[in-house]
Scaffold this motif. Structure first.
Motif, PDB file in Angstrom:
ATOM      1  N   ALA A  27       0.833  -1.208   0.000  1.00  0.00           N
ATOM      2  CA  ALA A  27       0.000   0.000   0.000  1.00  0.00           C
ATOM      3  C   ALA A  27       0.867   1.257   0.000  1.00  0.00           C
ATOM      4  O   ALA A  27       0.549   2.236  -0.681  1.00  0.00           O
ATOM      5  CB  ALA A  27      -0.936  -0.005   1.207  1.00  0.00           C
ATOM      6  N   ASP A  28       1.942   1.241   0.754  1.00  0.00           N
ATOM      7  CA  ASP A  28       2.837   2.391   0.801  1.00  0.00           C
ATOM      8  C   ASP A  28       3.458   2.668  -0.561  1.00  0.00           C
ATOM      9  O   ASP A  28       3.558   3.812  -0.995  1.00  0.00           O
ATOM     10  CB  ASP A  28       3.939   2.146   1.841  1.00  0.00           C
ATOM     11  CG  ASP A  28       4.926   3.298   1.926  1.00  0.00           C
ATOM     12  OD1 ASP A  28       4.486   4.466   1.927  1.00  0.00           O
ATOM     13  OD2 ASP A  28       6.130   3.026   1.987  1.00  0.00           O
ATOM     14  N   HIS A  30       2.251   1.801  -3.582  1.00  0.00           N
ATOM     15  CA  HIS A  30       1.348   2.006  -4.709  1.00  0.00           C
ATOM     16  C   HIS A  30       0.265   3.057  -4.501  1.00  0.00           C
ATOM     17  O   HIS A  30      -0.444   3.378  -5.445  1.00  0.00           O
ATOM     18  CB  HIS A  30       0.689   0.681  -5.102  1.00  0.00           C
ATOM     19  CG  HIS A  30       1.683  -0.314  -5.608  1.00  0.00           C
ATOM     20  ND1 HIS A  30       2.330  -0.162  -6.815  1.00  0.00           N
ATOM     21  CD2 HIS A  30       2.176  -1.444  -5.053  1.00  0.00           C
ATOM     22  CE1 HIS A  30       3.164  -1.168  -6.992  1.00  0.00           C
ATOM     23  NE2 HIS A  30       3.101  -1.957  -5.936  1.00  0.00           N
ATOM     24  N   ASP A  31       0.128   3.573  -3.296  1.00  0.00           N
ATOM     25  CA  ASP A  31      -0.926   4.558  -3.059  1.00  0.00           C
ATOM     26  C   ASP A  31      -0.346   5.730  -2.274  1.00  0.00           C
ATOM     27  O   ASP A  31      -0.537   5.857  -1.072  1.00  0.00           O
ATOM     28  CB  ASP A  31      -2.098   3.917  -2.307  1.00  0.00           C
ATOM     29  CG  ASP A  31      -3.299   4.841  -2.222  1.00  0.00           C
ATOM     30  OD1 ASP A  31      -3.242   5.977  -2.750  1.00  0.00           O
ATOM     31  OD2 ASP A  31      -4.310   4.439  -1.612  1.00  0.00           O
ATOM     32  N   SER A  34      -2.435   7.892   0.153  1.00  0.00           N
ATOM     33  CA  SER A  34      -3.125   7.245   1.264  1.00  0.00           C
ATOM     34  C   SER A  34      -2.577   7.679   2.618  1.00  0.00           C
ATOM     35  O   SER A  34      -1.451   8.163   2.741  1.00  0.00           O
ATOM     36  CB  SER A  34      -3.001   5.726   1.142  1.00  0.00           C
ATOM     37  OG  SER A  34      -1.652   5.341   1.352  1.00  0.00           O
ATOM     38  N   HIS A  37       0.607   5.779   3.523  1.00  0.00           N
ATOM     39  CA  HIS A  37       1.835   6.341   2.931  1.00  0.00           C
ATOM     40  C   HIS A  37       2.333   7.506   3.792  1.00  0.00           C
ATOM     41  O   HIS A  37       3.521   7.590   4.111  1.00  0.00           O
ATOM     42  CB  HIS A  37       1.567   6.798   1.494  1.00  0.00           C
ATOM     43  CG  HIS A  37       2.783   7.327   0.811  1.00  0.00           C
ATOM     44  ND1 HIS A  37       3.786   6.518   0.333  1.00  0.00           N
ATOM     45  CD2 HIS A  37       3.160   8.607   0.546  1.00  0.00           C
ATOM     46  CE1 HIS A  37       4.732   7.262  -0.207  1.00  0.00           C
ATOM     47  NE2 HIS A  37       4.380   8.530  -0.089  1.00  0.00           N
ATOM     48  N   ARG A  87      -7.430  -1.744   4.223  1.00  0.00           N
ATOM     49  CA  ARG A  87      -8.077  -0.594   3.572  1.00  0.00           C
ATOM     50  C   ARG A  87      -9.134   0.054   4.462  1.00  0.00           C
ATOM     51  O   ARG A  87      -9.544   1.185   4.217  1.00  0.00           O
ATOM     52  CB  ARG A  87      -8.681  -1.007   2.237  1.00  0.00           C
ATOM     53  CG  ARG A  87      -7.650  -1.204   1.142  1.00  0.00           C
ATOM     54  CD  ARG A  87      -8.285  -1.378  -0.224  1.00  0.00           C
ATOM     55  NE  ARG A  87      -9.058  -2.599  -0.352  1.00  0.00           N
ATOM     56  CZ  ARG A  87      -8.548  -3.786  -0.701  1.00  0.00           C
ATOM     57  NH1 ARG A  87      -7.252  -3.907  -0.937  1.00  0.00           N
ATOM     58  NH2 ARG A  87      -9.332  -4.835  -0.803  1.00  0.00           N
TER      59      ARG A  87
END
Length: 115
Positions: A27-28, A30-31, A34, A37, A87
């Motif tokens: 997640a860090d 690719h987003d 967010s 991140h 998420r």
């Protein structure tokens, strides 16, 4: 508590932590918009690794709140379920913030309203 003090975790906890860490890193990467991140940037990798340890018990409680059919419908635990729970987490002031009711989170990731 000294360096050699031991907390007891089950194999399931360790698996949950490993899956969470992998999902958090993904997640860090690719987003970048967010909250996860921002959390990595603001609090650092060590803090986030400890957050994964702390969050593992909740992930397990969400999983246990689901029927076998529901678990199967989500696909693989590591590639589908854990990222879906992640998420539902927001990262605020150094902490993972999520609903307290594991079943409510299960309903969210199963795309059903909480009962």
């Amino acid at each position: 508590m000294g360096v050699l003090a031991v907390e007891t975790y089950t194999r399931l906890h360790m698996e949950a932590v490993a899956c969470l860490w992998e999902a958090m890193m993904e997640a860090d990467r690719h987003d970048v918009a967010s909250s996860i991140h921002r959390a990595f940037r603001d609090w650092g990798t060590v803090h986030m690794r400890h957050a994964a340890i702390d969050l593992a018990d909740f992930v397990l409680r969400v999983y246990e709140s689901m029927s076998e059919e529901e678990k199967f419908s989500l696909g693989p635990y590591d590639w589908e379920f854990v990222p879906a729970v992640l998420r539902q987490v927001d990262w605020v002031d150094g902490s993972a913030v999520h609903l307290n009711d594991p079943r409510a989170v299960a309903d969210l990731i199963l795309w059903r309203p909480a009962s």
